[in-house]
Enzyme design. Structure first.
Site, PDB file in Angstrom:
ATOM      1  N   SER A  28       0.782  -1.145  -0.025  1.00 36.12           N
ATOM      2  CA  SER A  28      -0.100   0.080  -0.050  1.00 36.12           C
ATOM      3  C   SER A  28       0.924   1.236  -0.076  1.00 36.12           C
ATOM      4  O   SER A  28       1.857   1.414   0.591  1.00 36.12           O
ATOM      5  CB  SER A  28      -1.217   0.017   1.255  1.00 36.12           C
ATOM      6  OG  SER A  28      -1.702  -1.197   1.247  1.00 36.12           O
ATOM      7  N   TYR A  42      -4.396  14.795   3.924  1.00 32.02           N
ATOM      8  CA  TYR A  42      -3.308  14.040   3.488  1.00 32.02           C
ATOM      9  C   TYR A  42      -2.526  13.080   4.479  1.00 32.02           C
ATOM     10  O   TYR A  42      -2.450  11.907   4.431  1.00 32.02           O
ATOM     11  CB  TYR A  42      -2.314  14.924   2.437  1.00 32.02           C
ATOM     12  CG  TYR A  42      -1.339  13.943   1.636  1.00 32.02           C
ATOM     13  CD1 TYR A  42      -2.066  13.407   0.386  1.00 32.02           C
ATOM     14  CD2 TYR A  42      -0.188  13.889   1.866  1.00 32.02           C
ATOM     15  CE1 TYR A  42      -1.291  12.623  -0.445  1.00 32.02           C
ATOM     16  CE2 TYR A  42       0.445  12.955   0.925  1.00 32.02           C
ATOM     17  CZ  TYR A  42       0.185  12.292  -0.220  1.00 32.02           C
ATOM     18  OH  TYR A  42       1.105  11.508  -0.916  1.00 32.02           O
TER      19      TYR A  42
HETATM   20  N1  LIG Z   1       4.717  11.769  -6.194  1.00 32.35           N
HETATM   21  C1  LIG Z   1       5.282  11.796  -4.998  1.00 32.35           C
HETATM   22  O1  LIG Z   1       6.247  12.377  -4.648  1.00 32.35           O
HETATM   23  C2  LIG Z   1       4.801  11.041  -3.725  1.00 32.35           C
HETATM   24  C3  LIG Z   1       5.219  11.262  -2.612  1.00 32.35           C
HETATM   25  C4  LIG Z   1       4.491  10.242  -1.552  1.00 32.35           C
HETATM   26  C5  LIG Z   1       3.332   9.634  -1.867  1.00 32.35           C
HETATM   27  N2  LIG Z   1       2.864   9.351  -3.163  1.00 32.35           N
HETATM   28  C6  LIG Z   1       1.730   8.582  -3.282  1.00 32.35           C
HETATM   29  O2  LIG Z   1       1.870   7.942  -4.226  1.00 32.35           O
HETATM   30  C7  LIG Z   1       0.709   7.335  -5.008  1.00 32.35           C
HETATM   31  C8  LIG Z   1       0.675   7.667  -6.263  1.00 32.35           C
HETATM   32  O3  LIG Z   1       0.570   9.218  -6.747  1.00 32.35           O
HETATM   33  P1  LIG Z   1       1.495   9.554  -7.869  1.00 32.35           P
HETATM   34  O4  LIG Z   1       2.388  10.626  -7.050  1.00 32.35           O
HETATM   35  O5  LIG Z   1       2.113   8.815  -8.830  1.00 32.35           O
HETATM   36  O6  LIG Z   1       0.469  10.629  -8.517  1.00 32.35           O
HETATM   37  P2  LIG Z   1      -0.195  10.643  -9.969  1.00 32.35           P
HETATM   38  O7  LIG Z   1      -1.229  11.792  -9.784  1.00 32.35           O
HETATM   39  O8  LIG Z   1       1.029  10.670 -10.922  1.00 32.35           O
HETATM   40  O9  LIG Z   1      -0.932   9.296  -9.880  1.00 32.35           O
HETATM   41  C9  LIG Z   1      -2.003   8.784  -9.251  1.00 32.35           C
HETATM   42  C10 LIG Z   1      -3.138   7.727 -10.074  1.00 32.35           C
HETATM   43  O10 LIG Z   1      -4.008   7.418  -9.297  1.00 32.35           O
HETATM   44  C11 LIG Z   1      -4.997   7.517 -10.103  1.00 32.35           C
HETATM   45  N3  LIG Z   1      -6.596   7.994  -9.282  1.00 32.35           N
HETATM   46  C12 LIG Z   1      -6.773   8.983  -8.669  1.00 32.35           C
HETATM   47  N4  LIG Z   1      -7.754   8.982  -8.252  1.00 32.35           N
HETATM   48  C13 LIG Z   1      -8.307   7.951  -8.365  1.00 32.35           C
HETATM   49  C14 LIG Z   1      -9.555   7.254  -8.002  1.00 32.35           C
HETATM   50  N5  LIG Z   1     -10.659   7.785  -7.372  1.00 32.35           N
HETATM   51  N6  LIG Z   1      -9.795   5.972  -8.401  1.00 32.35           N
HETATM   52  C15 LIG Z   1      -8.862   5.396  -9.221  1.00 32.35           C
HETATM   53  N7  LIG Z   1      -7.606   5.898  -9.453  1.00 32.35           N
HETATM   54  C16 LIG Z   1      -7.566   7.210  -9.141  1.00 32.35           C
HETATM   55  C17 LIG Z   1      -4.706   8.616 -10.880  1.00 32.35           C
HETATM   56  O11 LIG Z   1      -5.777   8.718 -12.139  1.00 32.35           O
HETATM   57  C18 LIG Z   1      -3.494   8.414 -11.334  1.00 32.35           C
HETATM   58  O12 LIG Z   1      -3.223   7.700 -12.313  1.00 32.35           O
HETATM   59  C19 LIG Z   1      -0.434   8.369  -4.081  1.00 32.35           C
HETATM   60  O13 LIG Z   1      -1.118   7.455  -3.239  1.00 32.35           O
HETATM   61  C20 LIG Z   1       0.463   9.390  -3.482  1.00 32.35           C
HETATM   62  O14 LIG Z   1      -0.185   9.827  -2.306  1.00 32.35           O
HETATM   63  C21 LIG Z   1       3.585  10.366  -3.758  1.00 32.35           C
END
Ligand SMILES: NC(=O)c1ccc[n+]([C@@H]2O[C@H](COP(=O)([O-])OP(=O)(O)OC[C@H]3O[C@@H](n4cnc5c(N)ncnc54)[C@H](O)[C@@H]3O)[C@@H](O)[C@H]2O)c1
Length: 284
Positions: free
Chosen positions: A140, A155
């Site tokens: 996760s 968040y």
């Molecule tokens: N990018 C960072 O620096 C970072 C750091 C820590 C944690 N995260 C976490 O990583 C995970 C992925 O995010 P990311 O950074 O790749 O961003 P991103 O926006 O590039 O990707 C997120 C994906 O989730 C999908 N999504 C959003 N809402 C949705 C829903 N209701 N149902 C199904 N899919 C949905 C989006 O379409 C997208 O493809 C998230 O949980 C985010 O909180 C990201």
């Protein structure tokens, strides 16, 4: 899970960013991947790119903040691949803003996508993984904001929740042949700062994304975060780490050590709390 080739994974938020990195790294290891996302065009493109590499992947559209849609996506996975071994609860959004900016709908959206989808993912996919007796892994995606409250409260709260659910269930699910890992990324080069593009329609008249974006564009925090994310770590590198973590059943998956001093400082503050009352005798 030592042998990944031939196994099946279900990955949420797989159309872009970290989820696409994870889906790609797993597919490169011979894992069949059901890629789940809310964003159709991005999912279509990701699938067509991966299929050109001969990856055995398919896609399903679902809003993971709605339990029946997640259930339908699980049904589609079993129908397509027969079994599932790996669940990656990765979809996430930046969500509700800071003090004075959030409203109930924005908290609901954030909790639904970032936390309830993880709870429901485990509830729906856990028994599917257990049923074939070949074992599996649940990963996760939380965040460093799941260990240090450095972002907006909604968040932080959801990401602390993902860490808590993952840590708490690890012993119980290990006994059932399922490893539990929590991914806590630092700054990764993705579209997370554009999360409002995926605001589900039912919130359209309840959350003013344009006003939130305008406020965010004024905030020093958002500007700095956007800059750090734009210069962040390659999502495919994160995917490769996750693949290694699944093979090794890592409890925590970190992407770098940037926030380690922040974790140390938090634990030191907690420890100070104990030190303050160490010599007192509690009254019963
Ligand atoms: N990018 C960072 O620096 C970072 C750091 C820590 C944690 N995260 C976490 O990583 C995970 C992925 O995010 P990311 O950074 O790749 O961003 P991103 O926006 O590039 O990707 C997120 C994906 O989730 C999908 N999504 C959003 N809402 C949705 C829903 N209701 N149902 C199904 N899919 C949905 C989006 O379409 C997208 O493809 C998230 O949980 C985010 O909180 C990201």
């Amino acid at each position: 899970m030592k042998e990944l080739a031939g196994k099946t994974a279900f990955v949420t938020g797989a159309a872009s960013g970290i989820g696409l990195g994870i889906a790609t790294a797993l597919a490169q290891a011979g894992v069949k991947v059901m890629m789940c996302d809310i964003e159709k065009d991005a999912l279509d493109k990701a699938l067509s790119d991966l299929k050109q590499t001969n990856a055995d992947v398919d896609g399903v559209i679902a809003d993971v903040s709605l339990k029946d849609q997640l259930q339908a996506a699980a049904d589609a996975t079993i129908e397509r691949f027969g079994k599932v071994h790996i669940l990656v609860n990765n979809a996430g959004v930046g969500g509700a803003g800071g003090y004075g900016q959030w409203n109930d709908a924005a908290w609901d959206w954030t909790i639904g996508v970032n936390l309830m989808s993880v709870v429901w993912g485990i509830e729906i996919f856990g028994p599917l993984i257990e049923s074939h007796g070949e074992g599996g892994q649940i990963v996760s995606t939380a965040s460093m904001a799941g260990l240090v409250a450095a972002v907006a409260p909604a968040y932080n709260a959801t990401k602390y929740g993902v860490v808590a659910v993952s840590e708490g269930l690890r012993p119980e699910l290990a006994a059932r042949g399922i490893g539990m890992s929590v991914l806590c990324p630092g700054f990764i080069r993705t579209k997370i700062m554009e999360s409002a593009r995926n605001l589900p329609g039912r919130y359209a008249d309840k959350i003013d994304v344009d006003a939130a974006a305008a406020q965010a564009s004024e905030s020093e925090f958002a500007k700095t975060a956007t800059d750090l994310i734009n210069k962040g770590i390659d999502p495919l590198y994160v995917g490769e780490l996750v693949r290694e973590a699944i093979e090794g059943d890592w409890p925590y998956i970190f992407t770098d050590t940037q926030f380690e001093p922040g974790v140390d400082a938090r634990f030191a503050m907690i420890k100070e709390g104990f030190d303050r009352i160490r010599d007192r005798t509690p009254r019963h």
